[in-house]
Design a protein around this motif. Sequence first.
Motif, PDB file in Angstrom:
ATOM      1  N   THR A  93     -16.656  -0.260  14.662  1.00 21.07           N
ATOM      2  CA  THR A  93     -15.825  -0.423  13.468  1.00 21.07           C
ATOM      3  C   THR A  93     -15.572  -1.907  13.208  1.00 21.07           C
ATOM      4  OG1 THR A  93     -14.746   1.693  13.927  1.00 21.07           O
ATOM      5  CG2 THR A  93     -13.605   0.209  12.412  1.00 21.07           C
ATOM      6  N   ARG A  94     -15.426  -2.249  11.934  1.00 22.19           N
ATOM      7  CA  ARG A  94     -15.087  -3.631  11.531  1.00 22.19           C
ATOM      8  C   ARG A  94     -13.750  -3.613  10.792  1.00 22.19           C
ATOM      9  NH1 ARG A  94     -19.888  -5.156   7.866  1.00 22.19           N
ATOM     10  NH2 ARG A  94     -19.791  -2.919   7.467  1.00 22.19           N
ATOM     11  N   ILE A  95     -12.842  -4.457  11.231  1.00 18.49           N
ATOM     12  CA  ILE A  95     -11.491  -4.483  10.650  1.00 18.49           C
ATOM     13  C   ILE A  95     -11.138  -5.907  10.236  1.00 18.49           C
ATOM     14  CG2 ILE A  95      -9.037  -4.064  11.055  1.00 18.49           C
ATOM     15  CD1 ILE A  95      -9.786  -1.943  13.074  1.00 18.49           C
ATOM     16  N   VAL A  96     -10.601  -6.032   9.027  1.00 16.24           N
ATOM     17  CA  VAL A  96     -10.065  -7.306   8.534  1.00 16.24           C
ATOM     18  C   VAL A  96      -8.594  -7.086   8.177  1.00 16.24           C
ATOM     19  CG1 VAL A  96     -10.119  -9.008   6.668  1.00 16.24           C
ATOM     20  CG2 VAL A  96     -12.254  -8.190   7.671  1.00 16.24           C
ATOM     21  N   ILE A  97      -7.727  -7.913   8.746  1.00 18.85           N
ATOM     22  CA  ILE A  97      -6.300  -7.867   8.421  1.00 18.85           C
ATOM     23  C   ILE A  97      -5.927  -9.202   7.796  1.00 18.85           C
ATOM     24  CG2 ILE A  97      -4.030  -7.181   9.240  1.00 18.85           C
ATOM     25  CD1 ILE A  97      -5.321  -6.488  11.915  1.00 18.85           C
ATOM     26  N   ALA A 150     -18.268  -8.707  12.803  1.00 20.80           N
ATOM     27  CA  ALA A 150     -19.456  -7.911  13.090  1.00 20.80           C
ATOM     28  C   ALA A 150     -18.996  -6.580  13.671  1.00 20.80           C
ATOM     29  CB  ALA A 150     -20.360  -8.656  14.067  1.00 20.80           C
ATOM     30  N   ALA A 151     -19.942  -5.731  14.058  1.00 12.37           N
ATOM     31  CA  ALA A 151     -19.601  -4.401  14.585  1.00 12.37           C
ATOM     32  C   ALA A 151     -18.714  -4.526  15.824  1.00 12.37           C
ATOM     33  CB  ALA A 151     -20.870  -3.634  14.927  1.00 12.37           C
ATOM     34  N   GLY A 152     -17.626  -3.750  15.848  1.00 18.22           N
ATOM     35  CA  GLY A 152     -16.737  -3.729  17.003  1.00 18.22           C
ATOM     36  C   GLY A 152     -15.755  -4.880  17.057  1.00 18.22           C
ATOM     37  N   GLU A 153     -15.547  -5.570  15.939  1.00 18.24           N
ATOM     38  CA  GLU A 153     -14.663  -6.748  15.920  1.00 18.24           C
ATOM     39  C   GLU A 153     -13.482  -6.551  14.976  1.00 18.24           C
ATOM     40  OE1 GLU A 153     -17.778 -10.393  16.954  1.00 18.24           O
ATOM     41  OE2 GLU A 153     -17.010 -10.165  14.916  1.00 18.24           O
ATOM     42  N   ILE A 154     -12.385  -7.260  15.298  1.00 13.35           N
ATOM     43  CA  ILE A 154     -11.183  -7.316  14.468  1.00 13.35           C
ATOM     44  C   ILE A 154     -10.932  -8.775  14.131  1.00 13.35           C
ATOM     45  CG2 ILE A 154      -8.720  -6.783  14.321  1.00 13.35           C
ATOM     46  CD1 ILE A 154      -9.186  -4.811  16.690  1.00 13.35           C
ATOM     47  N   VAL A 155     -10.731  -9.069  12.857  1.00 17.79           N
ATOM     48  CA  VAL A 155     -10.454 -10.443  12.426  1.00 17.79           C
ATOM     49  C   VAL A 155      -9.115 -10.460  11.696  1.00 17.79           C
ATOM     50  CG1 VAL A 155     -11.188 -12.357  10.960  1.00 17.79           C
ATOM     51  CG2 VAL A 155     -12.877 -11.071  12.276  1.00 17.79           C
ATOM     52  N   MET A 192     -16.467  -4.696  -2.546  1.00 23.26           N
ATOM     53  CA  MET A 192     -17.735  -4.814  -1.830  1.00 23.26           C
ATOM     54  C   MET A 192     -17.516  -4.750  -0.323  1.00 23.26           C
ATOM     55  SD  MET A 192     -20.172  -7.546  -3.837  1.00 23.26           S
ATOM     56  CE  MET A 192     -19.013  -8.912  -3.806  1.00 23.26           C
ATOM     57  N   LEU A 193     -16.466  -5.398   0.170  1.00 21.73           N
ATOM     58  CA  LEU A 193     -16.173  -5.363   1.608  1.00 21.73           C
ATOM     59  C   LEU A 193     -15.892  -3.939   2.059  1.00 21.73           C
ATOM     60  CD1 LEU A 193     -13.831  -8.486   2.075  1.00 21.73           C
ATOM     61  CD2 LEU A 193     -16.299  -8.337   2.397  1.00 21.73           C
ATOM     62  N   VAL A 194     -15.093  -3.222   1.274  1.00 17.36           N
ATOM     63  CA  VAL A 194     -14.734  -1.853   1.648  1.00 17.36           C
ATOM     64  C   VAL A 194     -15.953  -0.937   1.579  1.00 17.36           C
ATOM     65  CG1 VAL A 194     -13.317   0.143   1.026  1.00 17.36           C
ATOM     66  CG2 VAL A 194     -12.324  -2.148   0.956  1.00 17.36           C
ATOM     67  N   ARG A 195     -16.782  -1.118   0.541  1.00 17.88           N
ATOM     68  CA  ARG A 195     -17.994  -0.287   0.418  1.00 17.88           C
ATOM     69  C   ARG A 195     -18.955  -0.535   1.572  1.00 17.88           C
ATOM     70  NH1 ARG A 195     -17.891  -1.508  -5.229  1.00 17.88           N
ATOM     71  NH2 ARG A 195     -19.516  -3.055  -4.908  1.00 17.88           N
ATOM     72  N   SER A 196     -18.934  -1.740   2.128  1.00 16.83           N
ATOM     73  CA  SER A 196     -19.828  -2.061   3.247  1.00 16.83           C
ATOM     74  C   SER A 196     -19.354  -1.449   4.555  1.00 16.83           C
ATOM     75  CB  SER A 196     -19.938  -3.578   3.411  1.00 16.83           C
ATOM     76  OG  SER A 196     -18.744  -4.116   3.955  1.00 16.83           O
ATOM     77  N   GLY A 197     -18.147  -0.850   4.549  1.00 14.42           N
ATOM     78  CA  GLY A 197     -17.642  -0.194   5.749  1.00 14.42           C
ATOM     79  C   GLY A 197     -16.510  -0.918   6.450  1.00 14.42           C
ATOM     80  N   ILE A 198     -16.099  -2.066   5.931  1.00 16.01           N
ATOM     81  CA  ILE A 198     -14.998  -2.819   6.542  1.00 16.01           C
ATOM     82  C   ILE A 198     -13.669  -2.159   6.192  1.00 16.01           C
ATOM     83  CG2 ILE A 198     -13.718  -5.014   6.447  1.00 16.01           C
ATOM     84  CD1 ILE A 198     -16.373  -6.454   6.137  1.00 16.01           C
ATOM     85  N   ILE A 199     -12.805  -2.017   7.189  1.00 12.51           N
ATOM     86  CA  ILE A 199     -11.424  -1.574   6.950  1.00 12.51           C
ATOM     87  C   ILE A 199     -10.616  -2.811   6.606  1.00 12.51           C
ATOM     88  CG2 ILE A 199      -9.365  -0.520   7.953  1.00 12.51           C
ATOM     89  CD1 ILE A 199     -11.173   1.148   9.729  1.00 12.51           C
ATOM     90  N   LEU A 200     -10.125  -2.882   5.366  1.00 16.13           N
ATOM     91  CA  LEU A 200      -9.398  -4.054   4.881  1.00 16.13           C
ATOM     92  C   LEU A 200      -7.933  -3.691   4.679  1.00 16.13           C
ATOM     93  CD1 LEU A 200      -9.310  -6.966   3.764  1.00 16.13           C
ATOM     94  CD2 LEU A 200      -9.993  -6.037   1.543  1.00 16.13           C
ATOM     95  N   ILE A 201      -7.047  -4.403   5.385  1.00 19.23           N
ATOM     96  CA  ILE A 201      -5.603  -4.162   5.297  1.00 19.23           C
ATOM     97  C   ILE A 201      -4.922  -5.477   4.949  1.00 19.23           C
ATOM     98  CG2 ILE A 201      -3.545  -3.325   6.497  1.00 19.23           C
ATOM     99  CD1 ILE A 201      -5.381  -1.727   8.321  1.00 19.23           C
ATOM    100  N   LYS A 202      -4.039  -5.455   3.940  1.00 20.91           N
ATOM    101  CA  LYS A 202      -3.402  -6.680   3.448  1.00 20.91           C
ATOM    102  C   LYS A 202      -1.887  -6.567   3.576  1.00 20.91           C
ATOM    103  CE  LYS A 202      -5.242  -6.322  -0.671  1.00 20.91           C
ATOM    104  NZ  LYS A 202      -5.788  -6.565  -2.023  1.00 20.91           N
ATOM    105  N   TYR A 203      -1.281  -7.569   4.223  1.00 17.19           N
ATOM    106  CA  TYR A 203       0.167  -7.593   4.407  1.00 17.19           C
ATOM    107  C   TYR A 203       0.770  -8.828   3.727  1.00 17.19           C
ATOM    108  CZ  TYR A 203      -0.269  -3.942   7.936  1.00 17.19           C
ATOM    109  OH  TYR A 203      -0.530  -2.754   8.580  1.00 17.19           O
TER     110      TYR A 203
END
Length: 321
Positions: A93-97, A150-155, A192-203
């Motif tokens: 999984t790829r996660i962007v916070i 990348a795959a398996g990363e949290i940023v 585009m980020l979300v369609r590519s499979g990235i979980i995008l969360i904004k605080y």
Amino acid sequence: MKTKLKSKNNSISGIPKSNLSLASLKKKDKKKDKNKLKKQQKAKLRIPERKVFYHISEAEGSSKLSGKAYERELARLQVELVKMQYWVKQTNTRIVIIFEGRDAAGKGGTIKRITEPLNPRGCRVVALGTPSDREKTEWYFQRYVTHLPAAGEIVCFDRSWYNRAGVEHVMGFCTDAEYQEFLQTCPEFERMLVRSGIILIKYWFSVSDDEQERRFQSRTTDPARRWKLSPMDLESRDRWVEYSQAKDTMFAYTNIPEAHWFTVEADDKKCARLNCISHFLSKIPYVDMTPAPLQLAPRKKAPHDYVRPPHNEQFFVPKRY
């Protein structure tokens, strides 16, 4: 002398149970049925503990969360963060916070509590400085794209591409055309980020004017935290309304269904950290993939011919403590 005897057939005062009034038996049966019904209703309402993430607010108990309660809940949530990272790694999984908000709102402290229990090889913080002369000529999102996971990363982005909608717009570091282009392009970029499979969360961390001023004043007297007061922070004190207007416009354009903004009320730092971490965990559909405890085999004995070098040939840190 008269005595009351309880016989083996459960009689009372010599009267067999079969002779008790039918009315009293019916009352007892009704009470049992009511108690049973209450237990069944409670069981239905009970939520499995695995999915419970407590929301701790100032209204519960006192205006401030006690230190012990805070540390206890933080420790529990950090264990869940570790479980979540195992799942992220196993499932690629790829996660962007994204962490945005007012200056001195507590973004850095929350990021620190999220990342400290995690493996730094799979979780990193991105806090970019002022763009270079070359970066100023690039596509605006270009320097942020290189830091995506990348795959398996949290940023964790400690401030992000939303600089253009905030400080750059308010302080005049970008043109009106660049600002309008950002408002139109940003939602498409995030889709585009979300369609590519990235979980995008904004605080967005929100802090009151008075609390921000109190934190600024405390930083001026604390040598260990004085570096947190940048020239932009000091300038923001006089532009409270301008930043509020910029935030409102930013939300109007970029609070999209694919990537909502979540506001964290941050006047109470401890509660803000716990609320943000628990909410973040609730947005990730992870399961516990923690490996089973390891059983270490006995260590191998050192070779008999190995001799450690003498201490006087090595340099040691002085023992001052």
